[in-house]
Design an enzyme around this catalytic site. Sequence first.
Site, PDB file in Angstrom:
ATOM      1  N   CYS A 129       0.845  -1.194   0.000  1.00  0.00           N
ATOM      2  CA  CYS A 129       0.000   0.000   0.000  1.00  0.00           C
ATOM      3  C   CYS A 129       0.883   1.248   0.000  1.00  0.00           C
ATOM      4  O   CYS A 129       0.689   2.170  -0.798  1.00  0.00           O
ATOM      5  CB  CYS A 129      -0.926  -0.032   1.220  1.00  0.00           C
ATOM      6  SG  CYS A 129      -2.074   1.344   1.288  1.00  0.00           S
ATOM      7  N   CYS A 130       1.880   1.276   0.902  1.00  0.00           N
ATOM      8  CA  CYS A 130       2.801   2.426   0.938  1.00  0.00           C
ATOM      9  C   CYS A 130       3.551   2.549  -0.387  1.00  0.00           C
ATOM     10  O   CYS A 130       3.833   3.647  -0.848  1.00  0.00           O
ATOM     11  CB  CYS A 130       3.812   2.268   2.069  1.00  0.00           C
ATOM     12  SG  CYS A 130       3.193   2.685   3.695  1.00  0.00           S
ATOM     13  N   CYS A 211      -0.961   8.401   7.474  1.00  0.00           N
ATOM     14  CA  CYS A 211      -2.306   8.116   6.969  1.00  0.00           C
ATOM     15  C   CYS A 211      -3.223   7.690   8.121  1.00  0.00           C
ATOM     16  O   CYS A 211      -2.774   7.031   9.081  1.00  0.00           O
ATOM     17  CB  CYS A 211      -2.251   6.981   5.962  1.00  0.00           C
ATOM     18  SG  CYS A 211      -1.353   7.387   4.469  1.00  0.00           S
ATOM     19  N   CYS A 214      -3.414   4.032   9.514  1.00  0.00           N
ATOM     20  CA  CYS A 214      -2.179   3.485  10.083  1.00  0.00           C
ATOM     21  C   CYS A 214      -1.614   4.356  11.198  1.00  0.00           C
ATOM     22  O   CYS A 214      -0.434   4.251  11.535  1.00  0.00           O
ATOM     23  CB  CYS A 214      -1.139   3.320   8.981  1.00  0.00           C
ATOM     24  SG  CYS A 214      -1.724   2.291   7.643  1.00  0.00           S
ATOM     25  N   CYS A 237       7.620   3.969   5.925  1.00  0.00           N
ATOM     26  CA  CYS A 237       6.672   3.767   4.828  1.00  0.00           C
ATOM     27  C   CYS A 237       7.380   3.254   3.581  1.00  0.00           C
ATOM     28  O   CYS A 237       6.768   2.645   2.717  1.00  0.00           O
ATOM     29  CB  CYS A 237       5.933   5.058   4.501  1.00  0.00           C
ATOM     30  SG  CYS A 237       7.016   6.362   3.915  1.00  0.00           S
TER      31      CYS A 237
HETATM   32  S1  SF4 Z   1       0.532   4.578   5.717  1.00  0.00           S
HETATM   33 FE1  SF4 Z   1      -1.104   3.027   5.627  1.00  0.00          FE
HETATM   34  S2  SF4 Z   1      -2.731   3.853   4.324  1.00  0.00           S
HETATM   35 FE2  SF4 Z   1      -0.896   5.133   4.079  1.00  0.00          FE
HETATM   36  S3  SF4 Z   1       0.043   4.327   2.257  1.00  0.00           S
HETATM   37 FE3  SF4 Z   1       0.996   3.300   4.004  1.00  0.00          FE
HETATM   38  S4  SF4 Z   1      -0.213   1.437   4.397  1.00  0.00           S
HETATM   39 FE4  SF4 Z   1      -1.379   2.751   3.005  1.00  0.00          FE
END
Ligand code: SF4
Length: 427
Positions: A129-130, A211, A214, A237
């Site tokens: 996701c990151c 985010c 998280c 991240c």
């Molecule tokens: S901090 Fe969490 S929501 Fe944001 S990009 Fe990374 S995994 Fe995704």
Amino acid sequence: MVQADVMHSTHKPDRLRELGILSLNGMFDEQDSLSVIRQAFEISPKDMAVVSSFGADSAVLLHMLGQVAPDAPVLFLETGKHFPETLEYVETLKTRFGLTNVRAITPDSADLARFDPTGQLWETDPDSCCHIRKTEPLNVVLEGYGGWITGRKRFQTSDRGVLPHFELTSDDRIKVNPLAYWTNDDIEVYKKAHNLPEHPLYNAGYKSIGCAPCTSVVAEGEDPRSGRWRGLNKTECGIHFDFNGKIAKPMVETQLTLFKDGKFIADPWRAWAEDDQPANVRYTHVPLPVFLENRQAFLANPHPLGLLINPGDKVEDVAEDVARFASIAVAFPAFTDGRGYSSARLLVERFGFKGELRAVGDVLHDQIPHMWRCGFTALVVSHAATRKALEENRIAAVTLFMQPVGASVEVPAGTRPFLRRPVPEPA
Ligand code: SF4
């Protein structure tokens, strides 16, 4: 906010690099943060961007930036997952510090549709996701810059414990960390002294803010970053990882092991390790049998992927998948083992592989001209004399050969092309 224009400059801050990262760190070790920022912009005024999360501590760096270069590009990774309060805070700091060039960097919509169609990827695979929401979009935009300024500090994580003011990362960019030596107390003192606006969630117990899914509240006395990815074995991240999945470190010449495009560069790739996961490994050469065993997981992996071919591996087994690999490494375990040449020719000539094709292992001076002929585009060289020959451009081209290769137009020795006739069509 304005959507970032993607620039495609290859300009790098040569003057900054010429001065040498080590000497820069020596010169600025004792200097205050404002001087470090000034120096970065003085040496490379059009080539520096600031990357900010607009989180709990971001006001300190941005306040300094407002004094030195308020029109400098400030890149904000707009992941689509921020608290609404963070988006408000962006506007607050822009106005308060007179920042005129804050750019929102958004993820690629095709990547989101492909890898995170429900928006829940952070739950199952936060690294990926990151990667698609932060690292990839930032990498694209950073193509236009030779350096970037971050707000990282040594005290934040153990990985950051040796952070210098100036780093040269393996993608040949300069990273400047003006707050590297700051403590949490220094930040609080500075914020009070300059009456800086707090992030709206700070006083609600959010001491480090990323985010929304998280980030969690931190209890009194807890490490401020413990609220990030709570309960997961994740502290970064990924935007500060080097290509090889490690935190960027200042580069030294001995780490430049990959010969490509006429010079030695830092190698962004690493070897497959036993505990690597097919679904999220990146910049890794995966042995061919491991790839075949986990083919579906590797094909769904969103990161750049490489393949390692050892003697005896059947290249035909990956014929359909070669386009998936950004880099293929062909091993030459011994000078006398020539099977790697055949593998390379199959990849290039028959299967149309167009990515980086590298020779690894026992790469020696005499083999190199043949490797170039067979389609290799990069070499990992550890042999000192071979390395020196490459550095000094002393590798001769092959002028006599008995067997042509298809990677270029070649005529074998002993033939007389002017006597050739087309083969007559059968009557
Ligand atoms: S901090 Fe969490 S929501 Fe944001 S990009 Fe990374 S995994 Fe995704």
